[in-house]
Every structure is written in C-alpha cells, then in structure tokens.
Write a protein that holds these residues in place. Structure first.
Motif, short mmCIF file in Angstrom:
data_model
loop_
_atom_site.label_atom_id
_atom_site.label_comp_id
_atom_site.label_asym_id
_atom_site.label_seq_id
_atom_site.Cartn_x
_atom_site.Cartn_y
_atom_site.Cartn_z
N CYS A 257 18.94 109.54 -33.49
CA CYS A 257 19.21 110.98 -33.34
C CYS A 257 20.71 111.23 -33.25
O CYS A 257 21.38 110.73 -32.34
CB CYS A 257 18.52 111.48 -32.07
SG CYS A 257 18.96 113.17 -31.64
N CYS A 410 12.90 120.38 -34.14
CA CYS A 410 12.83 118.93 -33.93
C CYS A 410 11.42 118.59 -33.46
O CYS A 410 10.93 119.21 -32.53
CB CYS A 410 13.83 118.50 -32.86
SG CYS A 410 13.64 116.77 -32.41
N ILE A 414 13.03 116.86 -28.86
CA ILE A 414 14.09 117.68 -28.30
C ILE A 414 13.61 119.12 -28.16
O ILE A 414 12.84 119.61 -28.97
CB ILE A 414 15.36 117.60 -29.18
CG1 ILE A 414 15.70 116.14 -29.50
CG2 ILE A 414 16.53 118.28 -28.50
CD1 ILE A 414 15.89 115.23 -28.32
N CYS A 468 19.08 110.26 -37.87
CA CYS A 468 18.20 111.41 -38.06
C CYS A 468 19.10 112.64 -38.07
O CYS A 468 19.89 112.86 -37.17
CB CYS A 468 17.17 111.54 -36.94
SG CYS A 468 16.14 113.01 -37.19
N CYS A 471 17.18 118.18 -38.01
CA CYS A 471 17.35 119.57 -37.56
C CYS A 471 18.49 120.27 -38.31
O CYS A 471 18.60 121.49 -38.29
CB CYS A 471 17.56 119.63 -36.05
SG CYS A 471 18.83 118.52 -35.47
S1 SF4 Z 1 15.64 116.47 -35.54
FE1 SF4 Z 1 17.72 116.66 -34.67
S2 SF4 Z 1 17.42 116.60 -32.44
FE2 SF4 Z 1 15.52 115.86 -33.37
S3 SF4 Z 1 15.73 113.63 -33.44
FE3 SF4 Z 1 16.43 114.41 -35.41
S4 SF4 Z 1 18.64 114.70 -35.12
FE4 SF4 Z 1 17.76 114.50 -33.11
#
Ligand code: SF4
Length: 496
Positions: A257, A410, A414, A468, A471
């Motif tokens: 993340c 997310c 989160i 990741c 988002c």
């Molecule tokens: S979607 Fe965004 S907040 Fe969720 S794990 Fe992936 S990078 Fe992190």
C-alpha cells in the motif's frame, strides 16, 4: 456498514522460560500505537507449562496494559494487536471484535491477530456456515479463525495450515499466530499489501525473536532488525530454534500500500528496504520541482513552508530544501487527540480538527503559506485547516499534497469505502478534468497542487509493480476487490 481494520501486530518469542515478555509486548505495541488506537490486546503463554492467556480491551496501550496488568501476565511467548475499526457500527466496542482472536474448543487452541481485510470473507463464511460453523460476529477475523481451525483439525503442521488457508483468502493480511505449543508463525499475503518484519535480540542470557508491523517496534524493544517478511512468506519463530521460513506463493507482482509511505507508517520505519522518512523527503522534493508557484518572485520573497503535523513534516522539509524557502512550524498539534483520519464517524472527525490543530499566528500573519499535507480524502479536514491558517492572518494559503488525488475506494482495509465519500472521486465524476480546480474552490485555498503518479512512485523508490495504487488509478490487484468495485459502480449507475 461492515467493520474493517487497519491495525498493528507484534509478536515475541524467548528461549528463557524464566523470563516474561509482557513488558516487551507492551513496548512493541506502544511503538505501533499510530496504526490503531481503539483497542489493544495480547495473548501470552509460558512454554514451561501455561495455557494461552488473552487480555484485550478498548483504549490506548498505556491504559489497557497498565503496570499492574503487565505484572500479572507471565509468559515467554506472546503476540499483541492494536486495533482500529471503521465507521458505522457501534459493535466495535464488543471484545468479540478485538484482537488477538483466541480460538479454543475441545480439539484445538490458538490465538492470532492480523492487519488487513479479506474482501471475500462473505463467500468463505457462507461455505463454512454450510458446513455447520457458527459465527457470532460479522468480521473477517472470525472467518479466518474458523478457517484455520477447520484446516488444523487435519494436521499439526501450522505452516501447512496457513499455506492452505492462504488459498482461500483473497485480500490483504499480515498475520501473527500463536499456537498452544508455543510457536509463533508470521504470514504476509502474496501481494504484501501490509508491512511485516522480523528482528532479534541475542544476549548472554537469552535469545529473543520479534515480528512486527513496522521496524520502529523492533527498535523500541532494542532488537536488531533482520529483514522484512516477504510477500507470500510464512516465517516460523520458535522459542527453541532459529527462524525457519517458507514461501506460500511467489507473485510476479506485489502490491504494498503506497499510503504506508505517504501517511500510515512511522517515519523511523523501514519498509521493504525503503526508509519511510527518506521517501517522504523525496515526495517533498518532487513536489517543489514541479511547483509553478515557486516561479513567482513576489510569492518567493514572502513565502513560508508549513507542514501539517506529523506526516507532512518530512515532506515539508524536502519541499523547503528544494525550494530554498524557510521551513516553519506554523501549526501546533495537540498530541493527546487521536488522528482524525482513523477516527470512526464523520462528526467526530470534524470536531477533532480544531481540538487537534492550532495555528501559530505570530509566524503565519501576513505570509504566503505553502502548506504541505499527505492527502485529501474527504476534504473536510483540509477545508478546516485552510480556514484556520487564514484566520491566523495568512496572505495566501497554498496547499501542496504529497499524494495524487484519491478517487477510488479501497477494498483492502482503509477507511474510505465508497467513491462518493472521497472528494476526489465525487468531484471527478461531477466535473471531469476540471475537478482539481473545483476541489481548490471547495477547500478555499489560493492554489492547490497534487503530486503526480510518476513522482509518487519515483519518490517511494519501489517499482510500480511492487505497489498498490488502486485508490489512485482504479487498477485493483485482487479479484475480490475488482468484483466489489464493479458492484459499487453498478449500484451508483442504477441510482443515477
Ligand atoms: S487502494 Fe489505496 S489505500 Fe487501499 S491498499 Fe491500495 S494504495 Fe492502499
């Protein structure tokens, strides 16, 4: 709304049965308090003969694990957990929702804690309910517990149990498990969404091994950081042997993340080989390099660079250095108020901003303030901070964000579950390419600049395929998240 978590785990084994690790668990959890402040708990046992004992309660580590409590808990092996729960449900206050989750029946006993979210837990729960398992909560934690218990009925090999369980879990998880034989297993999901690392402390009298969500906890217990647990790795920490490890699955890509570097992790932690503090410094440098405001001589001669404490600090240092402008602490933080982003409930978040931050008028008055923050999620916090800075007499307020606009939900744990709750997602839908200008107007800033995606990746220092970024980009790295995103999209379309 379903309860999800973003938490911290910590574990310790010691080969000396005459030594209690309860105080070490306390110190490790205190160092990880920033990852979860609603409840804390530990499971501890003595390999000389005691059973697993678990104690967990709502509150900060120092409150729950006070001196008296610590002195009452004796054992040379233990795991701990700090929990954060998201919005909506009041049931989070029940101990059923806290961790570690201590599972015990006539045949089997273990305790485990994890940091992450399993988006496909409903599917697994349904299958297990069909097989006769009874659930008392609606959490992925309980589903994992029953899954582990069901698999463990057929084998005593806990690495094998975890390996089999991982085939069912499509999500993010950094997990620590304590068996009633006195072994700790640590497992990080194949994409490595959440950090997890191991350390040791060898003295003449005893050897200790640690597993922690972040390396700052290993520093806090005076251990030596050994390495990160790799994505897709199971590590066995025994009180009798050296560390043993095996891989569940080595993925071609991983998905740590990116928010760990932007906001979540402590700057003194090192995650997957990258110093969080240095990554934040580079985020600030990259922002300054692209900032058109710095070409304006009138602004330059009157500007100050102010961080939103605490995660904006390293970014602001990097920015100020690159921009060759003064770095000024212009916002005072009350350290005794919880972090707003991870407080459940929008109302509580709103009132907390004023309680938490106070502008220092003498340094802000008359200045062009370049304010560095990590992200804009819902927009309300930033709007209030802009208003605070203005009320302190700033000539202009210029917001610089170290992360690109967050526009997608997310599903990996989160707390911003729907796109419509995100100012980025909502405004992108409403205004298309003009959405950043509309966000600027909404928050009341004179100018607004976000980090670009390329500069974020470059500042973190990992490859795009190791992070990741869902988002920001909408490219979800797990199947169950893609399904949930499609579901949310179809619900939103049917409402319009
Ligand atoms: S979607 Fe965004 S907040 Fe969720 S794990 Fe992936 S990078 Fe992190």
């Amino acid at each position: 709304m379903r309860i999800k978590e973003k938490c911290a785990v910590f574990g310790v084994t010691c080969d000396d049965v005459g030594f209690s690790v309860s105080n070490i668990l306390y110190k490790g959890l205190i160092a990880l308090q920033h990852r979860g402040q609603e409840s804390t708990g530990i499971s501890i046992m003595n390999t000389g003969g005691s059973n697993i004992y678990t104690y967990k309660k709502l509150g900060l580590v120092s409150k729950v694990l006070n001196k008296k409590r610590i002195s009452q808990m004796w054992g040379n092996i233990g795991i701990g957990h700090n929990r954060y729960a998201t919005t909506g449900s009041e049931t989070y206050s029940s101990s059923d929702y806290m961790q570690p989750y201590h599972f015990k029946n006539n045949e089997i006993e273990f305790s485990f804690a994890f940091n992450g979210t399993i988006p496909n837990f409903d599917e697994i729960k349904q299958k297990m309910s069909d097989m006769g398992r009874i659930f008392v909560t609606n959490t992925d934690t309980e589903v994992i517990a029953h899954l582990l218990a069901s698999i463990a009925l057929g084998t005593e090999d806990w690495a094998e149990v975890l390996k089999i369980a991982s085939r069912f879990l499509d999500g993010s998880y950094s997990l620590v498990l304590l068996t009633n034989k006195g072994d700790i297993y640590a497992m990080r999901d194949p994409l490595g969404f959440k950090p997890l690392c191991i350390g040791e402390l060898k003295t003449e009298k005893r050897n200790l091994y640690f597993v922690a969500s972040e390396s700052c906890a290993i520093d806090a217990v005076e251990g030596t950081f050994l390495r990160d647990v790799e994505p897709g790795e199971i590590v066995h920490l025994s009180h009798q042997k050296e560390i043993h490890s095996e891989m569940i699955l080595k993925s071609e890509r991983t998905a740590l993340c990116m928010f760990e570097f932007v906001y979540f992790a402590r700057p003194d932690s090192i995650i997957d080989g990258i110093s969080v503090a240095e990554a934040r410094l580079r985020l600030g440098i990259n922002l300054a390099k692209k900032d058109p405001l710095l070409n304006d001589p009138k602004i330059r001669e009157n500007a100050i660079v102010v961080p939103v404490p605490d995660s904006g600090r390293s970014v602001a240092v990097g920015y100020a250095k690159e921009a060759r402008l003064p770095y000024v602490e212009g916002l005072m933080k009350n350290r005794f108020v919880w972090r707003t982003f991870i407080m459940p409930g929008q109302q509580r978040r709103k009132s907390a901003v004023k309680e938490k931050l106070n502008p220092i008028k003498s340094v802000i008055n008359g200045k062009d303030v370049i304010l560095l923050d990590d992200s804009i999620v819902r927009g309300t916090t930033t709007e209030q901070i802009v208003s605070l800075i203005r009320s302190a007499g700033a000539r202009s307020v210029n917001i610089r964000i170290s992360c690109p606009p967050v526009i997608n939900a997310c599903y990996m744990g989160i707390d911003f579950p729907t796109r419509d709750e995100l100012i980025g997602g909502k405004f992108y839908k409403l205004y298309g390419e003009q959405y950043i200008e509309e966000i600027r107007k909404k928050i009341g800033a004179d100018s607004l600049l976000y980090q670009s995606l390329d500069d974020l990746i470059n500042a973190i220092g990992l490859h795009e395929d190791q992070l990741c970024l869902a988002c920001l980009t909408g490219n979800y790295p797990i199947k169950s998240a893609i399904k949930l995103a499609e579901l949310e999209q179809s619900i939103a379309t049917s409402r319009n």
